[in-house]
Write an enzyme that holds these catalytic residues in place. Structure first.
Site, PDB file in Angstrom:
ATOM      1  N   ASP A  46     -16.719   0.014  -0.791  1.00 36.55           N
ATOM      2  CA  ASP A  46     -15.408  -0.417  -1.287  1.00 36.55           C
ATOM      3  C   ASP A  46     -14.457  -0.703  -0.119  1.00 36.55           C
ATOM      4  O   ASP A  46     -13.341  -1.171  -0.341  1.00 36.55           O
ATOM      5  CB  ASP A  46     -14.794   0.644  -2.212  1.00 36.55           C
ATOM      6  CG  ASP A  46     -14.750   2.021  -1.574  1.00 36.55           C
ATOM      7  OD1 ASP A  46     -15.814   2.522  -1.193  1.00 36.55           O
ATOM      8  OD2 ASP A  46     -13.654   2.586  -1.436  1.00 36.55           O
ATOM      9  N   ASN A  47     -14.899  -0.421   1.105  1.00 36.54           N
ATOM     10  CA  ASN A  47     -14.077  -0.734   2.275  1.00 36.54           C
ATOM     11  C   ASN A  47     -14.698  -1.851   3.102  1.00 36.54           C
ATOM     12  O   ASN A  47     -14.438  -1.957   4.306  1.00 36.54           O
ATOM     13  CB  ASN A  47     -13.901   0.520   3.140  1.00 36.54           C
ATOM     14  CG  ASN A  47     -13.009   1.563   2.473  1.00 36.54           C
ATOM     15  OD1 ASN A  47     -12.231   1.233   1.580  1.00 36.54           O
ATOM     16  ND2 ASN A  47     -13.121   2.804   2.891  1.00 36.54           N
ATOM     17  N   ASP A  59      -8.899  -1.489   5.279  1.00 40.67           N
ATOM     18  CA  ASP A  59      -8.660  -0.078   4.925  1.00 40.67           C
ATOM     19  C   ASP A  59      -8.713   0.848   6.135  1.00 40.67           C
ATOM     20  O   ASP A  59      -9.724   1.494   6.409  1.00 40.67           O
ATOM     21  CB  ASP A  59      -9.639   0.391   3.847  1.00 40.67           C
ATOM     22  CG  ASP A  59      -9.089   0.080   2.458  1.00 40.67           C
ATOM     23  OD1 ASP A  59      -8.096  -0.657   2.380  1.00 40.67           O
ATOM     24  OD2 ASP A  59      -9.649   0.575   1.476  1.00 40.67           O
ATOM     25  N   GLY A 109      -0.853   7.687  -5.690  1.00 39.95           N
ATOM     26  CA  GLY A 109      -0.584   6.277  -5.417  1.00 39.95           C
ATOM     27  C   GLY A 109       0.337   6.037  -4.242  1.00 39.95           C
ATOM     28  O   GLY A 109       0.755   4.903  -3.986  1.00 39.95           O
ATOM     29  N   ARG A 156     -13.618  -6.879  -2.039  1.00 40.43           N
ATOM     30  CA  ARG A 156     -14.573  -6.033  -1.323  1.00 40.43           C
ATOM     31  C   ARG A 156     -15.950  -6.175  -1.938  1.00 40.43           C
ATOM     32  O   ARG A 156     -16.083  -6.648  -3.076  1.00 40.43           O
ATOM     33  CB  ARG A 156     -14.144  -4.563  -1.454  1.00 40.43           C
ATOM     34  CG  ARG A 156     -12.754  -4.293  -0.960  1.00 40.43           C
ATOM     35  CD  ARG A 156     -11.925  -3.517  -1.988  1.00 40.43           C
ATOM     36  NE  ARG A 156     -10.497  -3.530  -1.609  1.00 40.43           N
ATOM     37  CZ  ARG A 156      -9.962  -2.693  -0.753  1.00 40.43           C
ATOM     38  NH1 ARG A 156     -10.699  -1.753  -0.235  1.00 40.43           N
ATOM     39  NH2 ARG A 156      -8.697  -2.786  -0.423  1.00 40.43           N
ATOM     40  N   LYS A 188       0.859  -1.189   0.000  1.00 43.57           N
ATOM     41  CA  LYS A 188       0.000   0.000   0.000  1.00 43.57           C
ATOM     42  C   LYS A 188       0.890   1.232   0.000  1.00 43.57           C
ATOM     43  O   LYS A 188       1.671   1.437   0.927  1.00 43.57           O
ATOM     44  CB  LYS A 188      -0.921   0.008   1.217  1.00 43.57           C
ATOM     45  CG  LYS A 188      -1.918   1.159   1.194  1.00 43.57           C
ATOM     46  CD  LYS A 188      -3.041   0.950   2.193  1.00 43.57           C
ATOM     47  CE  LYS A 188      -3.997   2.138   2.213  1.00 43.57           C
ATOM     48  NZ  LYS A 188      -5.078   1.944   3.182  1.00 43.57           N
TER      49      LYS A 188
HETATM   50  P1  AMP Z   1     -10.257   5.120   0.787  1.00 41.30           P
HETATM   51  O1  AMP Z   1     -11.255   6.151   1.205  1.00 41.30           O
HETATM   52  O2  AMP Z   1      -8.906   5.269   1.431  1.00 41.30           O
HETATM   53  O3  AMP Z   1     -10.773   3.733   0.903  1.00 41.30           O
HETATM   54  O4  AMP Z   1      -9.946   5.392  -0.767  1.00 41.30           O
HETATM   55  C1  AMP Z   1     -10.943   5.473  -1.735  1.00 41.30           C
HETATM   56  C2  AMP Z   1     -10.336   5.337  -3.105  1.00 41.30           C
HETATM   57  O5  AMP Z   1      -9.353   6.355  -3.317  1.00 41.30           O
HETATM   58  C3  AMP Z   1      -9.640   4.011  -3.376  1.00 41.30           C
HETATM   59  O6  AMP Z   1      -9.919   3.661  -4.692  1.00 41.30           O
HETATM   60  C4  AMP Z   1      -8.193   4.350  -3.166  1.00 41.30           C
HETATM   61  O7  AMP Z   1      -7.348   3.482  -3.868  1.00 41.30           O
HETATM   62  C5  AMP Z   1      -8.113   5.779  -3.692  1.00 41.30           C
HETATM   63  N1  AMP Z   1      -6.997   6.532  -3.099  1.00 41.30           N
HETATM   64  C6  AMP Z   1      -6.889   7.024  -1.847  1.00 41.30           C
HETATM   65  N2  AMP Z   1      -5.714   7.644  -1.664  1.00 41.30           N
HETATM   66  C7  AMP Z   1      -5.028   7.561  -2.823  1.00 41.30           C
HETATM   67  C8  AMP Z   1      -3.739   8.007  -3.296  1.00 41.30           C
HETATM   68  N3  AMP Z   1      -2.900   8.692  -2.527  1.00 41.30           N
HETATM   69  N4  AMP Z   1      -3.395   7.707  -4.568  1.00 41.30           N
HETATM   70  C9  AMP Z   1      -4.227   7.036  -5.375  1.00 41.30           C
HETATM   71  N5  AMP Z   1      -5.430   6.598  -5.005  1.00 41.30           N
HETATM   72  C10 AMP Z   1      -5.845   6.844  -3.756  1.00 41.30           C
HETATM   73 MG    MG Z   2     -10.503   1.966   0.437  1.00 45.45          MG
END
Ligand code: AMP
Ligand code: MG
Length: 528
Positions: free
Chosen positions: A279-280, A289, A147, A211, A134
């Site tokens: 998605d989590n 997550d 990313g 997920r 990650k």
């Molecule tokens: P999360 O709320 O952390 O579950 O993220 C929601 C979405 O945003 C997921 O598809 C993650 O992969 C994407 N995401 C969050 N932070 C980043 C980041 N720094 N770079 C790329 N994608 C991100």
């Molecule tokens: Mg997520």
């Protein structure tokens, strides 16, 4: 003659062992390796090679998990893998394509924007674990983001996922924490004042990172064959005991069951996830997550640690069961085209309530040391919830003090005094009355137990953690790490492995005043 030890395990080097790739060989994927942000219809993943970092250094390693996975302590080449600088020939790095409902709204394609699965690590029990980085750089799903992950959020995910494991809560695991030597720009408060923060990468481990959103994506795109194949694959790989004509219904019912039980475990230890988007939500009922999460300090069911969640408090502590149920509805919807009998699917989803309440009251009975749960006990538990909500003692410390409660305390002041270390404010006379009345009822109820006092206390000690990773402690440990000191980090790492003991009572205090309003100590933004 020297016999080999029966207990001997075969430890493997990360960079030498062959990885398996059953997921990618079973499904169509985008093999281009391009990380240009895009929609990827028709595929379940996109190849994504980790982007090398400047100087990967190992900051933490989960010895016990490594032993379980038969992975040797990392050498230089292994650390290169953990930092995304080395991909061995048997690895096939990819980002999964999934969608999701965020804060109740359909968000379309999301996908692993900063998670890259390297492959499957098969160990002797014929079990394969997904190893995933990650923060290893952009993928096709990174959208406008980089990313990457900052040290701050990586330390939180590393420590907290391991802490949840040691608390006995189903969770994804973390094997390693590596600093990258690169700086990353983040606007931590979303106020237009970005700054540089050190980058880091966590290697996460789970039997599967699938997920609800993986299934929702295929349903939304009407990719029925892909959806059917993914459901079959999930059942064969992860629910292999399920057989028969009603396979999919039985499977969904098990996901409902696992999800309900996971939520009850969160409520037992006072965990607030903070971003329960679909998605989590893990298809295996794992906590997944780790972002703006928190343990409850003061008992407030309305508490959400996520600043983005503030207006509606959709993901507050006390709403988590209802949200899990809502999310299961999204999953049911996604798989409904595969289930001929929709009525049965609805019934399987609706079973959530019964499972949840049965598990919840059973769990609360254990927390309180009750030998059984009658209707009167349900009423008593509801009274506990009401009184704790209005007085807001520290949840963890309150239950610890309850274990030590003498059953012959009658005087109101003595009762309040017994709990004083759990209180965040001095109680008003009316509060003293409702609180001591509740404790009086509780003492009376405990005396009705048909089991021994020792048995009741044992149940309480097993159900009530004494050490929790409070956000302000994580915040302090991160501040130290950013200055190159790891004393508190190491202490927390030790303490979280033994959360039911009295060995770490230096942390057995309520959240200090200074941390109440401070960013990162109570509430957090999603910036990570
Ligand atoms: P999360 O709320 O952390 O579950 O993220 C929601 C979405 O945003 C997921 O598809 C993650 O992969 C994407 N995401 C969050 N932070 C980043 C980041 N720094 N770079 C790329 N994608 C991100
Ligand atoms: Mg997520």
């Amino acid at each position: 003659m020297a016999w080999p030890s029966l207990m001997q395990t075969h430890m493997n080097k990360l960079h030498l062992k062959a990885f398996k790739n059953t997921f990618i060989s079973n499904f169509s994927g985008d093999q281009s390796g391009s990380v240009i942000p895009r929609q990827t219809p028709g595929v379940l993943y996109s190849k994504a090679v980790p982007t090398p970092v400047k100087n990967p250094e190992l900051l933490a390693w989960s010895d016990e998990l490594a032993t379980q996975l038969e992975i040797e302590y990392p050498d230089k080449e292994d650390i290169d893998i953990l930092g995304g600088n080395l991909v061995t020939p048997t690895m096939y790095p990819y980002a999964a394509c999934y969608a999701g409902h965020q804060f109740g709204n359909w968000a379309g394609q999301l996908g692993d924007g900063r998670a890259i699965t390297l492959g499957e690590w098969e160990i002797s029990e014929n079990k394969s674990w997904e190893l995933q980085l990650k923060g290893a750089g952009p993928t096709a799903y990174s959208r406008r983001a980089d990313g990457r992950a900052v040290l701050r959020s990586s330390v939180r995910e590393y420590l907290m996922s391991e802490a949840m494991h040691y608390l006995g809560v189903p969770t994804t695991r973390a094997l390693s924490l590596v600093t990258t030597g690169d700086q990353i720009v983040r606007d931590m408060f979303y106020d237009g004042r970005p700054s540089y923060e050190p980058g880091a990468i966590v290697m996460r481990v789970a039997l599967s990172f699938l997920r609800f959103g993986n299934f929702e994506m295929l349903a939304a795109r009407n990719e029925t064959d892909n959806l059917q194949n993914l459901v079959n694959w999930t059942i064969n790989q992860h629910y292999p005991h399920i057989q028969g004509d009603d396979k999919i219904l039985t499977w969904f019912a098990e996901v409902v069951d696992k999800t309900a039980k996971m939520i009850v475990e969160w409520l037992r230890v006072g965990f607030v996830h903070g971003v329960m988007n679909t998605d989590n939500m893990s298809i295996l009922g794992l906590t997944i997550d780790y972002g703006p999460f928190s343990f409850l300090d003061n008992y407030d069911p309305d508490f959400t640690p996520n600043t983005t969640d503030l207006p509606g408090r959709r993901y507050a502590f006390g709403k988590q069961a209802a949200i899990a149920y809502w999310n299961l509805g999204c999953l049911a919807n996604a798989i409904s085209s595969l289930v001929p009998d929709k009525e049965k699917l609805i019934q399987a989803a609706e079973a959530f309530e019964d499972i949840y309440y049965r598990e919840y009251y059973g769990m609360m009975g254990n927390k309180l040391g009750l030998d059984q749960i009658t209707q009167d006990d349900v009423n008593l538990i509801m009274e506990f919830e009401d009184v704790l909500t209005s007085i807001q003692p520290d949840m963890t410390i309150f239950y610890q003090l309850l274990i030590d409660l003498p059953l012959d305390l009658e005087n109101e002041i003595e009762i309040v005094n017994h709990f004083k270390h759990s209180l965040y404010h001095e109680l008003q006379p009316s509060e003293i009355t409702i609180f001591s009345q509740l404790i009086g009822k509780y003492q009376h109820r405990i005396k009705q137990n048909t089991c021994s006092r020792e048995n009741s206390l044992m149940r309480m000690r097993k159900s009530n953690p004494r050490f929790i990773l409070r956000n302000y402690l994580l915040h302090q440990a991160i501040e130290e790490l950013e200055k190159g000191k790891n004393e508190l980090f190491i202490k927390l790492q030790d303490a979280m492995k033994d959360p039911y003991s009295k060995n770490y009572d230096e942390f057995f205090v309520i959240r200090p005043d200074w941390a109440t309003q401070m960013a990162g100590c109570s509430m957090l933004s999603c910036s990570s």
